[in-house]
Design an enzyme around this catalytic site. Sequence first.
Site, PDB file in Angstrom:
ATOM      1  N   ARG A  89      21.789 -13.487  18.517  1.00 18.33           N
ATOM      2  CA  ARG A  89      20.590 -12.709  18.807  1.00 18.33           C
ATOM      3  C   ARG A  89      20.866 -11.215  18.640  1.00 18.33           C
ATOM      4  NH1 ARG A  89      18.452 -11.063  23.804  1.00 18.33           N
ATOM      5  NH2 ARG A  89      19.835 -12.501  24.907  1.00 18.33           N
TER       6      ARG A  89
ATOM      7  N   TYR B 212      -2.816  -6.536   6.398  1.00 15.18           N
ATOM      8  CA  TYR B 212      -2.633  -7.972   6.600  1.00 15.18           C
ATOM      9  C   TYR B 212      -3.303  -8.347   7.917  1.00 15.18           C
ATOM     10  CZ  TYR B 212      -0.203 -12.400   7.434  1.00 15.18           C
ATOM     11  OH  TYR B 212       0.085 -13.715   7.686  1.00 15.18           O
TER      12      TYR B 212
ATOM     13  N   ASP C   2       4.415  -0.972   5.274  1.00 17.75           N
ATOM     14  CA  ASP C   2       4.649  -2.360   4.889  1.00 17.75           C
ATOM     15  C   ASP C   2       4.750  -2.395   3.364  1.00 17.75           C
ATOM     16  OD1 ASP C   2       4.573  -5.056   4.277  1.00 17.75           O
ATOM     17  OD2 ASP C   2       3.091  -5.546   5.808  1.00 17.75           O
TER      18      ASP C   2
ATOM     19  N   LYS D 142       8.713 -13.384   1.394  1.00 17.44           N
ATOM     20  CA  LYS D 142       8.052 -13.304   0.099  1.00 17.44           C
ATOM     21  C   LYS D 142       9.063 -13.080  -1.034  1.00 17.44           C
ATOM     22  CE  LYS D 142       4.189 -13.570   2.521  1.00 17.44           C
ATOM     23  NZ  LYS D 142       4.564 -13.376   3.909  1.00 17.44           N
TER      24      LYS D 142
END
Length: 404
Positions: free
Chosen positions: A68, A121, A193, A218
Amino acid sequence: MKVVAQSASVASGGNWHDETTVLHGDAGLASDASVVAPIHYSATFRAGTADEFADMANTPRHPGFYTRYGNPVHKRVEAILAELEGTETALLMGSGMGAISTTILGLLSAGDHVIAQQRHYMSTSKLFEEVLPRFGVHSTIVDQTDLQAIAGAIRPGTKLIMVETPVNPTLSITDLAAVAELARPRGILTVADNTFASPLNQKPHALGIDIVVHSATKYFGGHHDITAGAVCCSRELAERIWTMHTTLGAVLSPMDAWLLLRGLRTLALRMERINANALGLAQWLQAQPKIEQVFYPGLQSHPQHELARRQMTGFGAVIAFSIKGGFEATSRFVSALKLATHAVSLGGVETLVVHTAAMWAGTMTEAQMQAAGIEPNFVRMSVGVEHIEDLKADLSAALKGDPQ
């Protein structure tokens, strides 16, 4: 406390082209002699002594303490991404929205004001319009193509401006350098972004943007087999964001990080083909009688084509277009496609197509879709690496209603 180095500069010195960086940008971080990076599939890592354990536990982003906090595979991917975006460092997370949400929550407090785009988005818009107000963070939503609107929205308490370009799904362009020039003298952080462009087509940090975020699902992954997110920024900002990351826990698994690393190796090759295919198909679609309009930054008909040319070196996979005949004709067209796959996401090797209004009808009101520029006959296509003539044949048959 010292942050573990995440930049690829130890390997490349910043002198390599992107095509070389994706292959060798992590070379200085190899833990053994393997040509292919090993998967460090361990949640926790052994310390040799009590002093070593204390050092591991108190070093932010240590790659060999607890996954983590960081992982050796994460470190290799982060080195490449930082080098591609030209930032000091990068952070990996479990999804693109994990990266965006963690960044925003890590940098803002109750009473702060942020500026966001009218078109983002969908989940990013929900973050600004529905989630942040619950925690006392106020947002002003502006038309991202209107710099005067952005400037006019700035208040004494404005701490951050969030932009996305090209924007999902309408492919309008935000002037990154101009936004940075508005923000930096006022001490306002900027976040971009860069998912729809990728750093091979656009480098926001070089244009003055402080933080660059990606849905690494992506282009970076490139094969539609992982979800991942990335944040590229300075080490100081990364430590602030990482602190929130360890609290929220949007962790990327070592296996997905390894798949992401493998995807990055071919990013430059894929982007070259994708850019060429998408531009060729956008030009071809413009000439089809059943196409009402085509939206692609690489087309001269795009209203912001000159801006796109100034800040982009390629225009990416995503083409948006509208079908004559409305919602029903568009639905028939998408259903008739055989080669292009009817599925969400973008940036992978396969061409994907969605009927945008049908996809978001259950999560957005009609007014929200209109505000986002989503018309009933709107199609979003993410072009893959297939032969362009085969893609044209598939699209042509679907437009004509011919069986294949």
